[in-house]
Design a protein around this motif. Structure first.
Motif, mmCIF file in Angstrom:
data_model
loop_
_atom_site.group_PDB
_atom_site.id
_atom_site.type_symbol
_atom_site.label_atom_id
_atom_site.label_comp_id
_atom_site.label_asym_id
_atom_site.label_seq_id
_atom_site.Cartn_x
_atom_site.Cartn_y
_atom_site.Cartn_z
ATOM 1 N N ARG A 117 0.843 -1.193 0.000
ATOM 2 C CA ARG A 117 0.000 0.000 0.000
ATOM 3 C C ARG A 117 0.884 1.252 0.000
ATOM 4 O O ARG A 117 1.974 1.242 0.564
ATOM 5 C CB ARG A 117 -0.876 0.047 1.262
ATOM 6 N N LEU A 118 0.357 2.308 -0.610
ATOM 7 C CA LEU A 118 0.988 3.630 -0.506
ATOM 8 C C LEU A 118 0.020 4.551 0.215
ATOM 9 O O LEU A 118 -1.139 4.691 -0.206
ATOM 10 C CB LEU A 118 1.296 4.198 -1.901
ATOM 11 N N MET A 119 0.477 5.157 1.298
ATOM 12 C CA MET A 119 -0.380 6.101 2.023
ATOM 13 C C MET A 119 0.134 7.523 1.811
ATOM 14 O O MET A 119 1.342 7.771 1.887
ATOM 15 C CB MET A 119 -0.409 5.785 3.514
ATOM 16 N N PRO A 127 -6.583 12.241 3.413
ATOM 17 C CA PRO A 127 -5.554 11.190 3.399
ATOM 18 C C PRO A 127 -6.034 10.035 2.526
ATOM 19 O O PRO A 127 -7.244 9.754 2.494
ATOM 20 C CB PRO A 127 -5.454 10.764 4.875
ATOM 21 N N LEU A 128 -5.117 9.402 1.813
ATOM 22 C CA LEU A 128 -5.504 8.333 0.886
ATOM 23 C C LEU A 128 -4.573 7.147 1.016
ATOM 24 O O LEU A 128 -3.373 7.299 1.271
ATOM 25 C CB LEU A 128 -5.462 8.856 -0.553
ATOM 26 N N ILE A 129 -5.143 5.954 0.794
ATOM 27 C CA ILE A 129 -4.348 4.730 0.687
ATOM 28 C C ILE A 129 -4.599 4.131 -0.684
ATOM 29 O O ILE A 129 -5.754 3.980 -1.102
ATOM 30 C CB ILE A 129 -4.709 3.726 1.799
ATOM 31 N N PHE A 130 -3.519 3.832 -1.397
ATOM 32 C CA PHE A 130 -3.615 3.232 -2.731
ATOM 33 C C PHE A 130 -3.062 1.820 -2.711
ATOM 34 O O PHE A 130 -2.000 1.572 -2.142
ATOM 35 C CB PHE A 130 -2.810 4.048 -3.751
ATOM 36 N N ASP A 134 -4.952 0.137 -7.645
ATOM 37 C CA ASP A 134 -5.450 1.526 -7.709
ATOM 38 C C ASP A 134 -4.506 2.376 -8.565
ATOM 39 O O ASP A 134 -4.945 3.116 -9.448
ATOM 40 C CB ASP A 134 -5.493 2.161 -6.312
ATOM 41 N N ARG A 137 -4.685 2.010 -12.256
ATOM 42 C CA ARG A 137 -5.890 2.547 -12.909
ATOM 43 C C ARG A 137 -5.681 3.999 -13.345
ATOM 44 O O ARG A 137 -6.386 4.491 -14.217
ATOM 45 C CB ARG A 137 -7.075 2.517 -11.939
ATOM 46 N N LEU A 138 -4.747 4.678 -12.707
ATOM 47 C CA LEU A 138 -4.602 6.125 -12.920
ATOM 48 C C LEU A 138 -3.774 6.424 -14.172
ATOM 49 O O LEU A 138 -2.997 5.590 -14.628
ATOM 50 C CB LEU A 138 -3.947 6.743 -11.683
ATOM 51 N N PRO A 139 -3.949 7.635 -14.736
ATOM 52 C CA PRO A 139 -3.179 8.017 -15.923
ATOM 53 C C PRO A 139 -1.680 7.825 -15.681
ATOM 54 O O PRO A 139 -1.168 8.218 -14.635
ATOM 55 C CB PRO A 139 -3.508 9.501 -16.108
ATOM 56 N N LEU A 180 -0.318 14.293 -9.377
ATOM 57 C CA LEU A 180 -1.697 13.805 -9.498
ATOM 58 C C LEU A 180 -2.177 13.246 -8.155
ATOM 59 O O LEU A 180 -3.286 13.562 -7.683
ATOM 60 C CB LEU A 180 -1.757 12.734 -10.595
ATOM 61 N N GLU A 184 -5.076 14.658 -5.700
ATOM 62 C CA GLU A 184 -6.197 13.840 -5.233
ATOM 63 C C GLU A 184 -6.379 13.975 -3.726
ATOM 64 O O GLU A 184 -7.499 13.998 -3.215
ATOM 65 C CB GLU A 184 -5.980 12.361 -5.586
ATOM 66 N N ARG A 253 6.267 3.431 0.554
ATOM 67 C CA ARG A 253 5.026 3.063 1.229
ATOM 68 C C ARG A 253 4.264 4.245 1.803
ATOM 69 O O ARG A 253 3.100 4.152 2.125
ATOM 70 C CB ARG A 253 5.301 2.079 2.351
ATOM 71 N N ARG A 254 4.958 5.406 1.955
ATOM 72 C CA ARG A 254 4.283 6.490 2.654
ATOM 73 C C ARG A 254 4.837 7.830 2.194
ATOM 74 O O ARG A 254 6.044 7.966 1.983
ATOM 75 C CB ARG A 254 4.505 6.344 4.166
ATOM 76 N N PRO B 22 -11.222 15.778 -5.568
ATOM 77 C CA PRO B 22 -10.491 14.746 -6.294
ATOM 78 C C PRO B 22 -11.023 14.561 -7.707
ATOM 79 O O PRO B 22 -12.223 14.682 -7.942
ATOM 80 C CB PRO B 22 -10.704 13.494 -5.448
ATOM 81 N N THR B 23 -10.163 14.290 -8.645
ATOM 82 C CA THR B 23 -10.552 14.113 -10.039
ATOM 83 C C THR B 23 -10.918 12.668 -10.337
ATOM 84 O O THR B 23 -11.834 12.395 -11.085
ATOM 85 C CB THR B 23 -9.382 14.522 -10.956
ATOM 86 N N VAL B 26 -9.958 7.509 -6.962
ATOM 87 C CA VAL B 26 -9.344 6.188 -6.761
ATOM 88 C C VAL B 26 -8.604 6.200 -5.422
ATOM 89 O O VAL B 26 -8.062 7.215 -5.017
ATOM 90 C CB VAL B 26 -8.380 5.862 -7.920
ATOM 91 N N GLY B 27 -8.574 5.064 -4.754
ATOM 92 C CA GLY B 27 -7.931 4.987 -3.431
ATOM 93 C C GLY B 27 -8.978 5.135 -2.348
ATOM 94 O O GLY B 27 -10.092 5.597 -2.609
ATOM 95 N N ARG B 28 -8.620 4.714 -1.149
ATOM 96 C CA ARG B 28 -9.587 4.816 -0.048
ATOM 97 C C ARG B 28 -9.041 5.668 1.085
ATOM 98 O O ARG B 28 -7.834 5.943 1.149
ATOM 99 C CB ARG B 28 -9.968 3.424 0.465
ATOM 100 N N THR B 29 -9.926 6.058 1.966
ATOM 101 C CA THR B 29 -9.537 6.903 3.090
ATOM 102 C C THR B 29 -9.045 6.023 4.233
ATOM 103 O O THR B 29 -9.765 5.124 4.663
ATOM 104 C CB THR B 29 -10.741 7.726 3.587
ATOM 105 N N PRO B 30 -7.814 6.247 4.714
ATOM 106 C CA PRO B 30 -7.348 5.458 5.853
ATOM 107 C C PRO B 30 -8.047 5.893 7.136
ATOM 108 O O PRO B 30 -8.453 7.056 7.258
ATOM 109 C CB PRO B 30 -5.848 5.773 5.914
ATOM 110 N N ILE B 35 -3.464 5.604 10.180
ATOM 111 C CA ILE B 35 -2.472 6.677 10.047
ATOM 112 C C ILE B 35 -1.541 6.673 11.251
ATOM 113 O O ILE B 35 -0.319 6.744 11.106
ATOM 114 C CB ILE B 35 -3.155 8.054 9.882
ATOM 115 N N TRP B 38 1.001 3.849 10.972
ATOM 116 C CA TRP B 38 2.010 3.979 9.910
ATOM 117 C C TRP B 38 2.932 5.155 10.113
ATOM 118 O O TRP B 38 4.067 5.145 9.644
ATOM 119 C CB TRP B 38 1.303 4.183 8.556
#
Lengths: 416, 191
Positions: A117-119, A127-130, A134, A137-139, A180, A184, A253-254, B22-23, B26-30, B35, B38
């Motif tokens: 995962r990348l946070m 905050p986002l986790i990919f 995921d 899927r992105l450009p 990008l 996001e 990862r982060r 967001p455009t 994609v991805g989810r909120t931790p 957080i 990590w």
């Protein structure tokens, strides 16, 4: 490690002459079709599934610098490994030969990409986790970029170009723009730095200016047409084009968005007493080196040789490369193959007839910002310090590499 | 025509509200818990430092433990020298030595003790990273700073006192370069 290159070149030249329909005095028959003396390579499942190079090609990486901490060491850790630039052609370093460095000598993490995962967090709105899925899927973006270790410094005891310059490589990298991902997440006002972090045991972390993060950084899952190799950060590596190697965080990862320099272990190593030294140890300067003929190689005879080398700069694309075949008295433009890319290796060639007398070969480059690769003497003069054996180029060493061609055709490092 | 009349409005939105949404989605909120788990970054002012405390005396005991109990001696040697792993104590004991001559031993050249704490916390002991408690990391930091003559043996390090430690280079380093895209490395330097 004498190169086989002159022989191969002679062979190719002969082949080209034949193809061009030229009549040569004593051409051996069917030059390109001589039956292989050792028969054939029998196909097997492994070779069909994943190919390998000819057993006659022996080019390998070496620990760097020679005589230093071995890689792997007694624990199985990898520290600094240099690429065999003397054997390189074109601008891409094969992934298997790309130089390797880790923060302080690390085990390479063995990461299941399904679990990775990348946070992105810190001063962001969301905050986002990919997952890896995921991100794919992105450009995406694919670009050539060199990476160079800050320790890539030619010393008089180094013999080959692998020893003097092997801690640089260039690959085709594929991934998502970091800008990008940051958009996001929505960077909050005051978010002026990012801290990137890897998975390895020391969790190597670097502070990177937000201007750079938003400018051209990539979060890469691809390298040279396949997944990034474990030695290069599988499954995810941050690409920070033109910055010193350590910024290009492996096993990423982060990413934390922060409002100041975080002074991590990696960061404090960049600190200097003088602002000039600090500035010159950040973005790589314009740099080039002749890879053929280079130290340890042997010219078989006087006559024609194509001098060839690599040029790169953290400041952008290479605009010009010049070669001197008389120790720096006269400089002539070399030909740059194709279109030089920004923060990528450019391959240059120069046609040379060696008269059999001792001489020195040098190359220097100019980048799109007009920065010019200096001699050590020019750098010493600029800082008004003596050019003696203790002289050290301030910051990243991008000085000109001289190769001495002895009258017997042997090639030697002429730096002192 | 209608498009052009909308342009200023679009640009206005683009500069504020639109850029903030967001455009791709994609991805989810931790979760806040994810957080916390990590986020091991420690800033120079130490906001992220966890509760806990330790002294050099306590650190010396932890240092001497076997590796499987979080100890350091087996690799780094007694008092941080002579082991297979990197030396942890500066070479010159004399006062007045330029901190820039101390080499990259420990992050002794770092202006902030948070760098030392962070490195032990994230990277030590090898193969058992992340197993030290906050008290143990404070104690080991105190012990190593004591061995390097930075703090006295009885100094208690915690989230408040650690960022206040006067490292030898506290004020003695150049500003980090102000990097801008498309700019040369150093103004006035032609190379």
């Amino acid at each position: 490690m004498a190169s086989k290159r002159p022989d191969r070149r002679g062979f190719l030249k002969g082949g080209a002459a034949l193809a061009g329909g030229l009549t040569l005095g004593a051409v051996e028959p069917a030059l390109g079709q001589t039956p292989a003396s050792d028969g054939f390579i029998r196909g097997n499942k492994e070779l069909v599934a994943y190919g390998e190079r000819s057993r006659f090609v022996k080019s390998v990486r070496i620990q760097h610098p020679p005589g230093s901490r071995p890689s792997p060491d007694a624990f199985g850790k990898v520290f600094h490994v240099a690429a065999p630039l003397q054997d390189s052609v074109g601008v891409i370093t094969p992934s298997s030969l790309h130089y390797v460095a880790t923060t302080r000598g690390s085990f390479l993490p063995d990461i299941d990409p399904r679990e990775h995962r990348l946070m992105i967090h810190g001063m962001v709105d969301r905050p986002l986790i990919f997952t890896m899925e995921d991100l794919k899927r992105l450009p995406s973006v694919t670009r050539l970029h060199f990476i160079e270790c800050a320790g890539n410094r030619s010393r008089s005891q180094h013999k080959t170009v692998q020893e003097t310059h092997g801690m640089v490589s260039c690959a085709e990298w594929t991934g998502v723009r970091l800008s990008l991902l940051l958009k996001e997440a929505g960077v909050k006002d005051g978010g002026s730095w990012i801290v990137s972090e890897g998975v390895e045991e020391v969790k190597g972390a670097s502070s990177i200016p937000m201007e750079k993060a938003m400018d051209d950084c990539l979060v890469c899952y691809g390298m040279n047409g396949e997944a990034v190799r474990p030695q290069q950060g599988f499954p995810l590596r941050l690409m920070v084009p033109g910055f010193e190697g350590i910024f290009n965080t492996k096993w990423l990862r982060r990413i934390k968005v922060v409002d100041r320099y975080y002074m991590t272990y990696n960061d404090y190593g960049h600190l200097r007493q003088d602002p000039e030294g600090a500035a010159l140890g950040y973005q790589i300067g314009p740099k080039s080196v002749i890879t053929f003929p280079s130290g340890g190689q042997q010219l078989p005879d006087r006559g024609f040789y194509e001098v060839s080398g690599l040029a790169w700069s953290g400041g952008g694309a290479i605009r010009k490369v010049e070669v001197s075949t008389d120790g720096g008295r006269r400089w002539m433009d070399a030909e740059i193959q194709g279109t030089a890319q920004r923060m990528a290796h450019a391959r240059f060639n120069f046609q040379w007839n060696w008269d059999g007398k001792e001489t020195e070969l040098l190359s220097r480059c100019t980048d799109e910002l007009g920065q010019v690769q200096p001699t050590r003497a020019q750098v010493a003069k600029f800082w008004n310090v003596p050019l003696d054996s203790s002289f050290r180029v301030k910051g990243q060493d991008n000085s000109i590499q001289p190769w001495r061609i002895a009258s017997d055709g042997s090639v030697h490092n002429a730096i002192f | 025509m209608r498009f052009f009349s909308l342009l200023p409005l679009l640009m206005l939105l683009g500069g504020s509200a639109l850029a903030q949404s967001p455009t791709y989605g994609v991805g989810r909120t931790p979760s806040a818990e994810e957080i916390r788990a990590w986020d091991i970054s420690i800033s120079p002012t130490g906001e992220e430092l966890p509760p806990g405390q330790g002294t050099a005396k306590e650190g010396a005991l932890i240092f001497a433990k076997p590796i499987f109990q979080g100890g350091c001696l087996a690799c780094h040697g007694p008092e941080g020298q002579g082991g297979r792993a990197p030396r942890l104590v500066k070479r010159q004991a004399e006062p007045g030595v330029d901190p820039w001559d101390l080499g990259r031993i420990l992050p002794i050249r770092s202006p902030y003790a948070t760098t030392v704490w962070d490195y032990i916390n994230r990277g030590m002991p090898v193969n058992r990273e992340g197993t030290l408690t906050a008290d143990e990391v404070y104690s080991l930091t105190a012990y190593l700073l004591y061995l390097n003559d930075v703090i006295p043996e009885d100094k208690v390090l915690d989230a408040q006192s650690l960022p206040q430690v006067e490292m030898p280079n506290r004020e003695n380093f150049a500003r980090v370069p102000d990097w801008q895209p498309g700019a040369p490395r150093l103004k006035g330097y032609p190379y």
